[in-house]
Design a protein around this motif. Structure first.
Motif, mmCIF file in Angstrom:
data_model
loop_
_atom_site.group_PDB
_atom_site.id
_atom_site.type_symbol
_atom_site.label_atom_id
_atom_site.label_comp_id
_atom_site.label_asym_id
_atom_site.label_seq_id
_atom_site.Cartn_x
_atom_site.Cartn_y
_atom_site.Cartn_z
ATOM 1 N N GLY A 5 42.410 36.151 49.856
ATOM 2 C CA GLY A 5 41.340 36.987 49.305
ATOM 3 C C GLY A 5 40.251 37.233 50.344
ATOM 4 O O GLY A 5 39.696 38.333 50.440
ATOM 5 N N GLU A 6 39.991 36.199 51.142
ATOM 6 C CA GLU A 6 38.999 36.312 52.213
ATOM 7 C C GLU A 6 39.439 37.378 53.223
ATOM 8 O O GLU A 6 38.616 38.179 53.696
ATOM 9 C CB GLU A 6 38.920 34.927 52.879
ATOM 10 C CG GLU A 6 37.782 34.710 53.817
ATOM 11 C CD GLU A 6 37.839 33.278 54.404
ATOM 12 O OE1 GLU A 6 38.705 32.451 54.001
ATOM 13 O OE2 GLU A 6 37.017 32.999 55.285
ATOM 14 N N ASP A 21 38.195 32.151 38.597
ATOM 15 C CA ASP A 21 37.636 30.836 38.285
ATOM 16 C C ASP A 21 37.009 30.785 36.893
ATOM 17 O O ASP A 21 36.289 31.693 36.486
ATOM 18 C CB ASP A 21 36.591 30.456 39.346
ATOM 19 C CG ASP A 21 37.261 30.120 40.665
ATOM 20 O OD1 ASP A 21 38.505 29.994 40.686
ATOM 21 O OD2 ASP A 21 36.540 29.981 41.671
ATOM 22 N N GLY A 46 45.010 32.540 40.652
ATOM 23 C CA GLY A 46 43.961 32.963 41.590
ATOM 24 C C GLY A 46 43.721 34.456 41.512
ATOM 25 O O GLY A 46 44.612 35.228 41.137
ATOM 26 N N ALA A 86 39.947 44.524 45.727
ATOM 27 C CA ALA A 86 40.419 45.567 44.811
ATOM 28 C C ALA A 86 40.282 46.951 45.448
ATOM 29 O O ALA A 86 41.146 47.817 45.261
ATOM 30 C CB ALA A 86 39.654 45.495 43.497
HETATM 31 O O1 KG4 Z 1 39.875 33.699 42.120
HETATM 32 P P1 KG4 Z 1 38.774 34.618 42.495
HETATM 33 O O2 KG4 Z 1 38.141 35.457 41.429
HETATM 34 O O3 KG4 Z 1 37.588 33.852 43.155
HETATM 35 C C1 KG4 Z 1 37.719 32.843 44.095
HETATM 36 O O4 KG4 Z 1 37.870 33.185 45.278
HETATM 37 O O5 KG4 Z 1 37.699 31.659 43.709
HETATM 38 O O6 KG4 Z 1 39.343 35.557 43.656
HETATM 39 C C2 KG4 Z 1 38.526 36.543 44.233
HETATM 40 C C3 KG4 Z 1 39.284 37.150 45.397
HETATM 41 C C4 KG4 Z 1 38.396 38.014 46.263
HETATM 42 O O7 KG4 Z 1 38.620 37.683 47.609
HETATM 43 C C5 KG4 Z 1 38.864 39.422 45.928
HETATM 44 O O8 KG4 Z 1 38.689 40.342 46.980
HETATM 45 C C6 KG4 Z 1 40.325 39.202 45.630
HETATM 46 O O9 KG4 Z 1 40.349 37.984 44.912
HETATM 47 N N1 KG4 Z 1 40.899 40.281 44.834
HETATM 48 C C7 KG4 Z 1 41.906 41.059 45.243
HETATM 49 C C8 KG4 Z 1 42.132 41.999 44.218
HETATM 50 N N2 KG4 Z 1 41.257 41.758 43.208
HETATM 51 C C9 KG4 Z 1 40.510 40.673 43.596
HETATM 52 N N3 KG4 Z 1 42.620 41.044 46.376
HETATM 53 C C10 KG4 Z 1 43.583 41.957 46.506
HETATM 54 N N4 KG4 Z 1 43.856 42.904 45.595
HETATM 55 C C11 KG4 Z 1 43.171 42.958 44.432
HETATM 56 N N5 KG4 Z 1 43.459 43.906 43.519
#
Ligand code: KG4
Ligand code: ZN
Length: 369
Positions: A184-185, A331, A293, A202
């Motif tokens: 995600g980072e 989370d 996640g 997203a």
């Molecule tokens: O689990 P989460 O809500 O929070 C924590 O990091 O604990 O995950 C958020 C991460 C963020 O880095 C965000 O950019 C990513 O998930 N994310 C995505 C998408 N939606 C959220 N990454 C790729 N494609 C998506 N559609």
């Protein structure tokens, strides 16, 4: 038993009240309250979560979210003290200044209400979240999905990229993880390079979809880091750097350039994630796959894993794929309450009279066992 759980490992202040029953082979859960207060807008200007801001906000939000959770469970303060059997709290992994706020709050509450305290691992929460009843339909406990063991769990969020072997509930082994950035980072950093606001996962995936929908091809060639390494680890920081160099070399980026680059980036991430997960499934002869996640919100990634599992080991006996509802992928404290019940069943509970003199440490790198 009824558990009140507190989660503050990153930028969500979350409290849930969950009723749990059953044993380690068949635990069942009913969600009485599920409250999440997100700080994402406050961290956005900084392009990532700022630990000290997270800490300040958790301290401010915890009492408010507690009131909201009790109200949702239709409990007055006095009734809550009577019917709640235990307090659970995330002790790691996560941002330590943020974790401490939850631990201190939970200790105080356990002491005041004279309840046992259950220190809980955030990653166990992500894994067990697939057993939660549907939050919207309120589908009662007693109809859980069952996990076939051993299972492989892939946890992908802004903070984690982990492959975990789930031998059974309560027995885990981390078999792979990222050496640097979480998935995600990496999405968020690429979003920033493309001029998109945080958190940009997203938005990157929306750009990639535009390129896919219009069948745009491109000359971007990004690496697939560690795709052929013999282990089950990942690395995403080089991929982000390759995106940066690519943009620098290219010069001015048109909208089409951005779309095709986003697509190539997403393809690279998905190729590595699916290949390493399949490798883990084969190595440990997994009977089901769990994915948790926030990144699993990504539709192309979901499609890729659906395709992978529907053909493995064969189309006639596909591998069960368990993905929690979106509200439980990101989370939350419902997953922490559920994981704490597993710890309770394993007797890892601090009795009320020992809560104050037991050292509970916030551990940013807490391992999953
Ligand atoms: O689990 P989460 O809500 O929070 C924590 O990091 O604990 O995950 C958020 C991460 C963020 O880095 C965000 O950019 C990513 O998930 N994310 C995505 C998408 N939606 C959220 N990454 C790729 N494609 C998506 N559609
Ligand atoms: Zn998480």
């Amino acid at each position: 038993m009824i558990i009140l759980a507190i989660e503050t490992s990153c930028d969500e202040t979350a409290i849930s009240v969950v009723q749990a029953e059953g044993d380690l082979t068949r635990p069942r859960f009913k969600v009485l309250a599920h409250q999440v207060s997100s700080q994402v807008a406050l961290h956005a200007p900084f392009g990532g979560v700022v630990p000290n801001i997270a800490k300040r906000e958790h301290l401010k939000n915890l009492p408010i979210v507690l009131d909201q959770a009790l109200a949702e469970a239709k409990l007055t303060h006095e009734e809550a003290v009577k019917i709640i059997d235990a307090i659970a709290v995330t002790v790691g992994p996560g941002l330590e200044p943020a974790l401490w706020t939850g631990i201190e709050f939970a200790k105080k509450l356990a002491e005041e209400w004279q309840k046992p305290l259950i220190p809980t691992n955030h990653l166990e929460g992500h894994i067990i979240s697939v057993l939660a009843p549907n939050l919207d339909t309120g589908c009662p406990s007693g109809h859980p999905v069952s996990i076939k063991f051993p299972a492989v769990a892939l946890i992908i969020s802004g903070g984690h990229t982990e492959l975990v072997l789930v031998k059974k509930l309560g027995e885990y082994e981390r078999v792979g993880s990222t050496r640097d950035d979480a998935v995600g980072e990496a999405f968020d950093k690429v979003a920033r390079l493309l001029g998109l606001p945080y958190p940009g996962g997203a938005s990157v995936s929306k750009l990639a979809k535009e390129a896919r929908d219009t069948n745009l091809t491109s000359d971007w060639h990004l690496p697939r880091p560690m795709l052929h390494s013999p282990d089950l680890n990942f690395s995403f920081s080089g991929l982000k750097t390759a995106v940066r160099y690519g943009i620098e070399k290219h010069g001015t980026m048109s909208e089409l350039d951005k779309q095709t680059l986003a697509r190539e980036f997403e393809d690279a991430v998905i190729e590595v994630l699916t290949a390493k997960t399949l490798k883990a499934i084969e190595a440990y002869e997994a009977k089901s796959l769990i994915i948790g996640g926030g990144v699993i919100a990504n539709q192309t990634l979901r499609d890729a894993f659906t395709k992978l599992t529907s053909n493995f080991p064969s189309p006639t006996s596909p591998l069960p794929l368990l993905i929690p509802d979106f509200k439980l992928s990101t989370d939350n404290a419902t997953m922490i309450a559920m994981a704490s019940y597993i710890r309770y069943l394993k007797n890892e509970v601090i009795p009320p009279d020992q809560v104050l003199n037991t050292t509970i440490t916030a551990n940013g790198n807490l391992a999953l066992k």
